[in-house]
Design a protein around this motif. Structure first.
Motif, mmCIF file in Angstrom:
data_model
loop_
_atom_site.group_PDB
_atom_site.id
_atom_site.type_symbol
_atom_site.label_atom_id
_atom_site.label_comp_id
_atom_site.label_asym_id
_atom_site.label_seq_id
_atom_site.Cartn_x
_atom_site.Cartn_y
_atom_site.Cartn_z
ATOM 1 N N TYR A 92 0.775 -1.038 0.451
ATOM 2 C CA TYR A 92 0.159 0.309 -0.052
ATOM 3 C C TYR A 92 0.728 1.410 0.305
ATOM 4 O O TYR A 92 0.908 2.066 -0.663
ATOM 5 C CB TYR A 92 -0.690 0.305 1.015
ATOM 6 C CG TYR A 92 -1.879 1.064 1.121
ATOM 7 C CD1 TYR A 92 -1.772 2.124 0.591
ATOM 8 C CD2 TYR A 92 -3.309 0.625 0.909
ATOM 9 C CE1 TYR A 92 -3.325 3.117 0.701
ATOM 10 C CE2 TYR A 92 -4.594 1.093 1.160
ATOM 11 C CZ TYR A 92 -4.258 2.789 1.180
ATOM 12 O OH TYR A 92 -5.779 3.119 0.858
ATOM 13 N N GLU A 148 2.430 1.335 -3.271
ATOM 14 C CA GLU A 148 1.972 2.455 -4.564
ATOM 15 C C GLU A 148 1.597 3.576 -4.297
ATOM 16 O O GLU A 148 1.299 4.488 -5.656
ATOM 17 C CB GLU A 148 0.122 1.274 -4.200
ATOM 18 C CG GLU A 148 -0.942 1.887 -5.549
ATOM 19 C CD GLU A 148 -0.444 1.753 -6.627
ATOM 20 O OE1 GLU A 148 -0.698 2.137 -7.721
ATOM 21 O OE2 GLU A 148 1.234 1.010 -7.591
ATOM 22 N N TYR A 204 -5.875 5.031 3.546
ATOM 23 C CA TYR A 204 -5.803 4.230 4.549
ATOM 24 C C TYR A 204 -6.296 3.455 5.872
ATOM 25 O O TYR A 204 -6.564 4.676 6.764
ATOM 26 C CB TYR A 204 -4.352 5.043 4.494
ATOM 27 C CG TYR A 204 -3.210 3.673 5.061
ATOM 28 C CD1 TYR A 204 -2.806 2.206 4.505
ATOM 29 C CD2 TYR A 204 -2.763 3.650 6.474
ATOM 30 C CE1 TYR A 204 -2.428 1.377 4.179
ATOM 31 C CE2 TYR A 204 -2.016 2.602 6.761
ATOM 32 C CZ TYR A 204 -1.727 1.566 5.984
ATOM 33 O OH TYR A 204 -0.926 0.330 6.658
ATOM 34 N N GLU A 221 -5.247 -2.901 6.737
ATOM 35 C CA GLU A 221 -3.855 -3.045 6.205
ATOM 36 C C GLU A 221 -3.298 -4.504 6.931
ATOM 37 O O GLU A 221 -2.998 -5.578 6.666
ATOM 38 C CB GLU A 221 -3.503 -2.440 5.728
ATOM 39 C CG GLU A 221 -1.729 -2.590 5.351
ATOM 40 C CD GLU A 221 -1.682 -2.948 3.854
ATOM 41 O OE1 GLU A 221 -0.313 -3.527 3.067
ATOM 42 O OE2 GLU A 221 -2.965 -2.897 3.214
ATOM 43 N N TYR A 239 -4.980 -7.822 -2.808
ATOM 44 C CA TYR A 239 -5.687 -6.768 -2.716
ATOM 45 C C TYR A 239 -6.751 -6.649 -2.448
ATOM 46 O O TYR A 239 -7.839 -7.122 -3.163
ATOM 47 C CB TYR A 239 -5.313 -6.551 -4.727
ATOM 48 C CG TYR A 239 -5.519 -4.980 -5.160
ATOM 49 C CD1 TYR A 239 -5.488 -4.207 -4.018
ATOM 50 C CD2 TYR A 239 -5.850 -4.614 -6.863
ATOM 51 C CE1 TYR A 239 -5.704 -2.554 -4.759
ATOM 52 C CE2 TYR A 239 -5.707 -3.808 -7.251
ATOM 53 C CZ TYR A 239 -5.963 -2.507 -6.365
ATOM 54 O OH TYR A 239 -6.490 -0.910 -6.627
ATOM 55 N N MET A 288 -8.450 2.175 -2.775
ATOM 56 C CA MET A 288 -7.682 1.050 -2.027
ATOM 57 C C MET A 288 -7.712 0.591 -0.549
ATOM 58 O O MET A 288 -7.785 1.555 0.092
ATOM 59 C CB MET A 288 -6.684 1.861 -2.559
ATOM 60 C CG MET A 288 -5.284 0.065 -2.563
ATOM 61 S SD MET A 288 -4.139 -0.298 -3.572
ATOM 62 C CE MET A 288 -3.260 1.341 -2.192
ATOM 63 N N ALA A 321 -6.998 -2.381 0.919
ATOM 64 C CA ALA A 321 -5.741 -3.175 1.425
ATOM 65 C C ALA A 321 -4.497 -3.588 0.347
ATOM 66 O O ALA A 321 -5.368 -4.615 -0.704
ATOM 67 C CB ALA A 321 -6.521 -4.201 2.335
ATOM 68 N N ARG A 322 -3.577 -3.532 0.768
ATOM 69 C CA ARG A 322 -2.898 -4.286 -0.430
ATOM 70 C C ARG A 322 -1.653 -4.647 0.125
ATOM 71 O O ARG A 322 -0.563 -3.999 0.702
ATOM 72 C CB ARG A 322 -1.694 -3.105 -1.421
ATOM 73 C CG ARG A 322 -1.055 -3.441 -2.623
ATOM 74 C CD ARG A 322 -1.464 -1.914 -3.346
ATOM 75 N NE ARG A 322 -0.038 -2.173 -4.806
ATOM 76 C CZ ARG A 322 -0.306 -2.163 -5.815
ATOM 77 N NH1 ARG A 322 -1.634 -1.569 -6.286
ATOM 78 N NH2 ARG A 322 0.103 -2.592 -6.961
ATOM 79 N N ALA A 372 -5.969 5.771 -4.285
ATOM 80 C CA ALA A 372 -5.349 5.205 -2.984
ATOM 81 C C ALA A 372 -4.888 6.607 -2.622
ATOM 82 O O ALA A 372 -3.836 6.671 -1.774
ATOM 83 C CB ALA A 372 -4.205 4.838 -4.589
#
Length: 782
Positions: A262, A265, A290, A295, A425, A434, A436-437, A584
């Motif tokens: 995250y 990115e 976020y 996450e 993802y 976005m 979670a990554r 993001a």
């Protein structure tokens, strides 16, 4: 008397020559001095700061970590501490202090080396802003001239403002505000007198007096500054006494809360849009959508899932160490451990120090204990990387280095460093952001992001794009296709393609829904044949898959390479019918508060979540409609069946309506699960970095779905249970699950199927074979 006259004349000449020399030198140096415009237009490098939607600082980017503070917001006690330590006559001298220079020269002469500086704060400003750091008489002359000019141009407060914001104070901190944050994790107005004195003691030698490196020296220097404050009447005796009793404490450097892929990115997008210099020096204020808890949960789900899969891999021969190195190894591990209890996604090394028939005694650096020997199938010696150890027994022996994993109950179990990797993802479909990554099991920021950089075959996870294309072209979930063996070739026995189903089972005539639910390969190939490869390739251009595809029927089975990022964002189209990029970065402002960037998430503002919004720029462009809402609902409804009746039944444990699709490539090289609820979409890939089989059990349902399930359970905490909304233009009809024909019966073989209005099948007594003759569905291709 004549001799006195001669001496007087000689002295006069010498004085005149000296004056002319000094004047000439002054004119020479003055004519080559830099302009003071850099001071009047002070725009220092500033740290860019990243905040979550609640305004909490989660990351910083900086070449010089500096936080600019106006003079009126600098605390008086902080100013007084620096004046006491650096320039007690600052408000009295004209830029240079001859008395201090003479005093420093005498002290340095007596010591035989430099022990005291004679520069004023104004001279330090001249040096730091306008001159090189070289030590020479010429530079000192320029410095003195510049200091005088600065005093004539700027007020004393303005000079202090420049000095206190520019000065380097160690630990990567430039300026007092940055130092307060990086040493004490405080704002300037939160500093105590003792902390102000500690910061004021740093300019003399930031490394030498750094409190986190040399606490005793730092304490001595702090107390010296406090004494100087008392002597200079900047603080009372009582205040100084209390400050000296205060223990010297420093906070650890704040850890970035924006983590894993995250974080990478976000940085990648910012750097692409604004450039590295603006990002690391421009003092940008950045808001990202976020969710640290989401996450963290995603990371935990992935790590735990990979470790669970590792229990089903062959046990690799461990590294073995001689007894003479045991103590050194155990001491080394002990120095790195900060907790006695291992989390269930955490692994640490341990040493086997004793064995019995059913147990192993291991030491993890903190203590030794017994654990049960697991029933683990060992790798074949000829396949071992550690060939020396492979010559020994295929069981654990004293001196083996093993890995331990927390079991979630305060205990441990034996594991090994993962040979399998994974990526996750997640996209918040409600907010368009976005969520979670996760780039891998032990992902390090700046590392290989398997979400976007790993291109792998998606297998059956690619099939929904084919099936929705069939729906767009007139088929229904109840249309019949044939699931039977088929061979493609060019007449040569050596050159043919004979695809098959999982476990070589064939179902004959099946509905479109059944073919998708049970991921029937042969039915999918026949569907692509009937649909036409050109038509399918044209439809694929509507998805953000990021590539073109070859004209081959194997595309029906996902025999192509895509990234998890591209596949997940293409599933956004299936889930919502619209194409949009998950946000993001919600908003970016410059150092003056001017908005440079604001994003739209789907059709909503990423900051205020209001919609719809106009298309003001590329970043503010609303979603593009790709699928008719009816077709989007139909494919989603079919993928609900994958979970309710097909290969994704394990996802029923989510306890709420969800749609999804498994994917497994040949020899279980890649395993996928793509799934979504009305609120969240998550994609998971599992495999090895160097493609090779993970073992026959490692299908999408077994390897990837458990990771998806754990993460999605967390993502949906405190979210209401919702089903997928039914759009206008949908009708429902009870049909036979096997034939797709209307029925008035009840039971397991009856499904309440969704159709585009006007396309539901009419009651018919014809058999499937007879229906093929009257052309009521696509040709079977037999």
């Amino acid at each position: 008397m004549r001799i006195f006259s001669i001496l007087f004349k000689l002295l006069l000449v010498v004085t005149l020559l000296a004056g002319l020399t000094v004047g000439a030198a002054f004119l020479y140096y003055a004519s080559t001095l830099p302009s003071l415009s850099v001071l009047s237009d002070y725009k220092p490098w500033l740290a860019s700061r990243v905040y979550n939607p609640d305004g909490k600082l989660i990351a910083e980017y900086a070449d010089e970590h500096r936080i600019l503070v106006p003079f009126e917001k600098l605390p008086k006690q902080l100013i007084h501490a620096f004046l006491a330590a650096e320039d007690q006559q600052f408000y009295e001298h004209p830029g240079i202090n001859p008395a201090r220079i003479l005093s420093a020269a005498v002290a340095n002469l007596k010591a035989g080396h430099t022990v005291q500086g004679g520069s004023t704060i104004t001279q330090q400003v001249a040096k730091n802003f306008l001159l090189s750091p070289e030590r020479s008489l010429a530079r000192k002359i320029r410095e003195a001239i510049l200091a005088y000019r600065i005093e004539q141009t700027f007020t004393k407060d303005e000079i202090l403002y420049l000095y206190l914001n520019q000065i380097y104070l160690g630990r990567g901190a430039y300026g007092v505000a940055s130092a307060a944050w990086r040493y004490f994790h405080k704002r300037l107005d939160e500093l105590t007198l003792a902390e102000c004195a500690m910061l004021a003691g740093l300019p003399k030698a930031p490394s030498k007096y750094a409190p986190h490196l040399h606490p005793k020296l730092a304490l001595q220097r702090r107390n010296t500054v406090l004494s100087l404050m008392e002597k200079s009447h900047f603080a009372s005796a009582d205040e100084v006494a209390r400050a000296m009793r205060e223990p010297l404490k420093t906070a650890p450097l704040p850890k970035a809360k924006l983590v894993n892929a995250y974080a990478d990115e976000v940085y990648r997008q910012l750097e692409k849009r604004f450039g590295s210099k603006a990002l690391r020096r421009g003092g940008l204020s950045i808001v990202v959508p976020y969710d640290a808890e989401a996450e963290t949960a995603a990371i935990h789900a992935l790590r735990r899932g990979v470790l669970n899969l590792e229990q089903e891999q062959f046990y690799r021969f461990p590294r073995h160490v001689d007894r003479t190195h045991w103590k050194e190894l155990i001491d080394q591990w002990a120095s790195k451990r900060d907790s006695k209890v291992l989390a269930d996604d955490e692994i640490v090394p341990a040493l086997v120090i004793e064995t019995s028939k059913h147990r192993l005694r291991v030491h993890d650096g903190l203590k030794s204990f017994w654990i049960s020997k697991p029933k683990w199938q060992w790798e074949k010696p000829e396949q071992a990387i550690n060939q020396e150890r492979a010559k020994g027994p295929r069981t654990w022996i004293a001196g083996d280095i093993v890995m331990l994993q927390g079991d979630g109950h305060g205990g441990v179990r034996l594991t090994q460093s993962p040979s399998i990797e994974a990526a996750l993802y997640s996209i918040d479909l409600e907010r368009g952001t976005m969520l979670a990554r996760v780039g891998g099991f032990d992902y390090q920021v700046g590392g290989f992001d398997r979400v976007s950089q790993a291109k792998r075959q998606p297998g059956s996870a690619f099939k929904p794009f084919l099936y929705v294309t069939a729906l767009e072209n007139g088929m229904t979930p109840a249309s019949i296709i044939m699931d039977a063996p088929i061979v493609f070739g060019n007449g040569s026995f050596d050159e043919y393609w004979r695809p098959d189903n999982y476990k070589n089972r064939f179902a004959g005539p099946v509905t479109l829904r059944d073919a998708l639910e049970h991921s029937r390969n042969l039915a999918s190939i026949r569907l692509l044949q009937d649909l036409g490869i050109e038509r399918f390739l044209l439809a694929l251009e509507n998805y953000p898959l990021g590539r073109s595809f070859p004209k081959q029927l194997a595309l029906a089975l996902g025999v192509t390479e895509v990234s998890l990022e591209a596949l997940t964002e293409s599933y956004v189209v299936l889930a919502t019918g619209q194409r949009w990029k998950p946000v993001a970065i919600a908003q970016v402002q410059d150092r003056f508060g001017h908005t440079l960037h604001r994003s739209v998430a789907g059709n909503r503002c990423a900051v205020c979540h209001q919609g719809p919004v106009p298309a003001a720029s590329d970043s503010m462009r609303p979603a593009t409609r790709v699928l008719d809402p009816v077709d989007s609902f139909l494919i989603t409804n079919m993928m609900k069946g994958v979970i309710e009746h097909g290969t994704g039944r394990r996802a029923l444990a989510l306890g709420r309506p969800a749609a999804g699709k498994t994917g497994t490539t040949n020899k279980q090289v890649d395993a996928w699960f793509m799934g979504y609820t009305p609120q969240v979409l998550t994609g998971v890939w599992v495999g090895r970095d160097i493609p090779s089989s993970m073992g026959r059990r490692q299908t999408g349902a077994h390897a990837a779905l458990p990771i998806w399930l754990e993460a999605m359970k967390h993502f949906h905490q405190n979210r209401p249970i919702r089903d997928f909304p039914v759009p206008d233009g949908i009708e429902f009809l009870d049909v036979d699950r096997k034939t797709g024909q209307p029925t008035q019966q009840d039971g397991h073989d009856v499904i309440h199927e969704a159709f585009r209005a006007g396309t539901a099948p009419l009651p018919s007594k014809a058999s499937p074979d007879q229906r093929n003759e009257d052309g009521s569905f696509f040709e079977l291709g037999l």
